[in-house]
Scaffold this motif. Structure first.
Motif, short mmCIF file in Angstrom:
data_model
loop_
_atom_site.label_atom_id
_atom_site.label_comp_id
_atom_site.label_asym_id
_atom_site.label_seq_id
_atom_site.Cartn_x
_atom_site.Cartn_y
_atom_site.Cartn_z
N SER A 73 0.84 -1.32 -0.15
CA SER A 73 -0.36 -0.05 -0.20
C SER A 73 0.64 1.28 0.37
O SER A 73 1.34 0.89 0.80
N ILE B 97 1.37 5.45 -2.21
CA ILE B 97 0.86 6.33 -3.56
C ILE B 97 1.88 5.42 -4.49
O ILE B 97 1.35 5.69 -5.73
N HIS C 29 -4.81 3.73 -2.27
CA HIS C 29 -4.22 4.89 -2.87
C HIS C 29 -4.58 5.45 -4.08
O HIS C 29 -5.22 6.32 -4.90
N ALA C 30 -3.84 4.35 -5.21
CA ALA C 30 -3.91 4.96 -6.66
C ALA C 30 -5.48 4.53 -7.63
O ALA C 30 -5.84 3.27 -7.33
N SER C 31 -6.37 5.85 -7.79
CA SER C 31 -7.40 5.38 -8.00
C SER C 31 -7.62 4.38 -9.10
O SER C 31 -6.71 4.19 -10.39
N HIS D 27 -6.60 8.57 5.71
CA HIS D 27 -7.42 7.52 6.19
C HIS D 27 -7.54 7.72 7.28
O HIS D 27 -8.12 8.63 7.36
N GLY E 222 -5.43 2.20 6.46
CA GLY E 222 -3.77 2.77 5.17
C GLY E 222 -2.86 1.10 5.05
O GLY E 222 -2.91 0.23 5.75
N SER E 223 -1.56 1.93 5.28
CA SER E 223 -1.12 0.68 4.60
C SER E 223 -0.32 0.28 6.05
O SER E 223 -0.58 1.72 7.49
N GLU F 294 -0.57 4.05 9.28
CA GLU F 294 -0.22 4.85 8.19
C GLU F 294 -1.24 5.38 8.29
O GLU F 294 -1.61 7.26 9.21
N HIS G 236 0.20 11.33 3.69
CA HIS G 236 0.39 9.98 3.44
C HIS G 236 1.54 9.35 4.14
O HIS G 236 2.65 10.06 4.12
N ALA G 237 1.96 8.00 4.24
CA ALA G 237 2.79 7.55 4.58
C ALA G 237 2.78 5.97 5.11
O ALA G 237 1.51 5.36 4.19
N THR G 238 4.15 5.34 4.27
CA THR G 238 4.36 3.93 3.45
C THR G 238 5.74 3.91 3.74
O THR G 238 6.38 4.84 4.34
N HIS H 56 7.76 11.41 -1.09
CA HIS H 56 7.18 11.30 -3.00
C HIS H 56 5.88 12.58 -2.63
O HIS H 56 5.44 12.76 -1.49
N VAL I 203 3.27 13.83 -4.73
CA VAL I 203 2.54 14.14 -5.66
C VAL I 203 1.24 15.41 -6.13
O VAL I 203 0.79 15.56 -5.20
N VAL J 75 -5.37 9.97 -6.99
CA VAL J 75 -5.56 9.54 -5.74
C VAL J 75 -6.56 9.81 -5.16
O VAL J 75 -6.05 11.75 -5.15
N PRO J 76 -7.74 9.31 -4.98
CA PRO J 76 -8.76 10.16 -3.93
C PRO J 76 -8.04 11.12 -2.37
O PRO J 76 -7.49 10.21 -2.33
N ALA K 83 -0.07 15.54 -2.53
CA ALA K 83 0.26 14.55 -1.89
C ALA K 83 1.48 14.76 -1.54
O ALA K 83 2.22 14.22 -2.08
N GLU L 43 3.64 11.70 0.16
CA GLU L 43 3.62 10.48 0.89
C GLU L 43 5.02 10.38 1.75
O GLU L 43 5.81 10.62 1.26
#
Lengths: 209, 266
Positions: free
Chosen positions: A142, A144, A183-185, B63, B69-70, B78, B133-135, B142, B144, B198-199, B210, B212
């Motif tokens: 998960s 982006i 994340h990715a639509s 989220h 989330g992740s 996340e 966001h976080a991953t 990142h 975006v 990304v919604p 966004a 991340e």
């Protein structure tokens, strides 16, 4: 009065029974998992000819966010839908290798690929429908970047193999889904283009109106 | 005699009033003439770009609720990290003179729908919308912005399609992303700029990015996790500096000093 050695023997036997029971239960569960996994391995239709084709895979790398085209020779079926599916299965299987720069979990990834007919109505676009396996989406990392790289990798590879198509739509288990892994639509079509682009480097000039 | 004159005057006044009122009413409610558009002319007057408040920023910690989330590590989800980042970013932005609106200040019981998040941002008309966001994958931060194609000309209709609401703002979002990238590089944090859908980024009518946050790879090969507090603070300081610089470049302070919501820019 039960002798002491008989009581000790009794409890030892009870312990052995419990241990053997737990061992059998664990064995049953693992066997069930193996059988379930085998059910998903639907075989592809055998290709009519085994001649290899020159194809271009668009390989993603998480560390630098880059997608690089890599040429390869792969044996593919003649039927266009089966060819597209085999191509994507091959692409995504490479990501499950231990040294992958974009690690994904191994297992079934693409259920079906449908190609729209040649005679599209006026204003319509020739579309490729990719039906992903639910377990692939559920187990996808998960984030982006990581999700967008997977989509761009698929889009670029399909564009290279089927340049006559204009867009791709993604489904999961035959249903539309909002995102790949949060994340990715996935709820809109993606234009089939060359996705071998590097991330933009931030520049001072690009910050000014 | 006087009463007779006054009655005549009253009657004359009444007659005048009765004559004038219908005439005014007729002038006020002129029958609408259907406007026939000449062939080849523009379909409608383009709507000007939406105004925004130069001192207002909307933060969206992604989220929340059932949507975790992740899973960053064994214990960190996340949704918790994005909330921590938002809580750290708020005072940093306030110190730069911003008013901050967040889509959530705690972990809600239910997940927040995408439309709700976009609604908050669009209703407030901020100078920047930052989705956090976080991953656990990738490296660095990142940045975006929307993958929608940039509008070549102003929208011809007054209504923006929901799925493409971000289109008029792509150029500004790109500038905001570049400001963030530069600020992160100045803070010695690797920044990757790219475009993605990304919604709810495509539904926002403000300059939107966004951010991340992913583990930081140091030169020695050591990885700093996103849960590291000092790493989070460095990212937050860079974001605050970037948004302030974006405001200076894109919405300079009006000549007559005004603060907060009073500073409306176009």
């Amino acid at each position: 009065m039960i002798p002491r050695y008989q009581r000790i023997m009794f409890w030892i036997l009870i312990s052995c029974i419990l241990l053997i029971g737990a061992f059998l239960l664990r064995g049953c569960r693992e066997a069930h998992k193996r059988l379930t996994a085998l059910n998903d391995a639907t075989p592809l239709a055998a290709p009519i000819t085994t001649a290899t084709e020159d194809v271009t895979f668009y390989m993603a790398s998480d560390a630098d966010g880059v997608i690089r085209p890599v040429r390869s020779e792969v044996g593919l079926p003649q039927d266009a839908s089966l060819k597209a599916r085999a191509l994507l299965e091959n692409l995504l299987a490479q990501y499950s290798q231990p040294d992958s720069a974009h690690p994904l979990q191994s297992g079934p990834s693409v259920d079906d690929v449908f190609l729209s007919a040649e005679d599209v109505p006026a204003g319509g676009k020739r579309t490729i429908f990719v039906n992903l396996h639910g377990s692939f989406a559920d187990n996808h990392p998960s984030g982006i970047e990581v999700e967008q790289l997977t989509l761009n990798s698929i889009i670029g590879t399909l564009h290279a193999a089927f340049p006559e198509f204009e867009e791709v739509r993604f489904m999961v288990d035959g249903q539309s889904r909002a995102t790949l892994a949060g994340h990715a639509s996935l709820d809109h079509p993606y234009a089939l283009t060359d996705t071998s682009l590097s991330p933009t480097t931030p520049s001072e000039a690009a910050t000014l109106p | 005699m006087t009463s007779k004159r006054s009655s005549i005057l009253t009657a004359v006044m009444l007659l005048l009033i009765l004559a004038v009122v219908p005439m005014q009413a007729r002038q006020g409610t002129s029958t609408p003439v259907p406007q026939v558009q000449a062939p080849g002319s523009a379909p409608a007057t383009p709507r000007p770009a939406p105004a925004f408040y130069r001192n207002l920023v909307v933060l969206d910690p992604a989220h929340g609720g059932r949507d975790s989330g992740s899973q960053i590590s064994g214990t960190a989800a996340e949704k918790d990290i994005t909330l921590t980042l938002a809580q750290k970013l708020r005072p940093a932005l306030v110190a730069q003179g911003f008013t901050v609106v967040t889509t959530r200040d705690s972990d809600p019981a239910d997940e927040l729908p995408t439309e709700f998040r976009a609604g908050i941002a669009n209703h407030n008309r901020p100078i920047a919308c930052v989705l956090l966001h976080a991953t656990g994958s990738g490296a660095g931060v990142h940045v975006v912005y929307s993958s929608l194609p940039e509008a070549k000309e102003k929208p011809s209709t007054a209504v923006l399609p929901w799925e493409r609401a971000q289109v008029p703002m792509i150029a500004m979002s790109s500038r905001l992303a570049n400001e963030l990238g530069l600020a992160l590089e100045n803070a010695h944090i690797q920044a990757l700029l790219f475009r993605a859908s990304v919604p709810p980024i495509d539904n926002l009518i403000c300059p939107a990015v966004a951010v991340e946050v992913s583990p930081l790879k140091s030169d020695s090969g050591k990885s700093v996790p996103v849960t590291d507090s000092s790493y989070q603070q460095r990212v937050v300081d860079a974001i605050a500096a970037a948004v302030a610089s974006f405001r200076t470049d894109n919405a300079p302070a009006p000549s007559q000093s005004s603060a907060g919501h009073a500073g409306v820019s176009q």
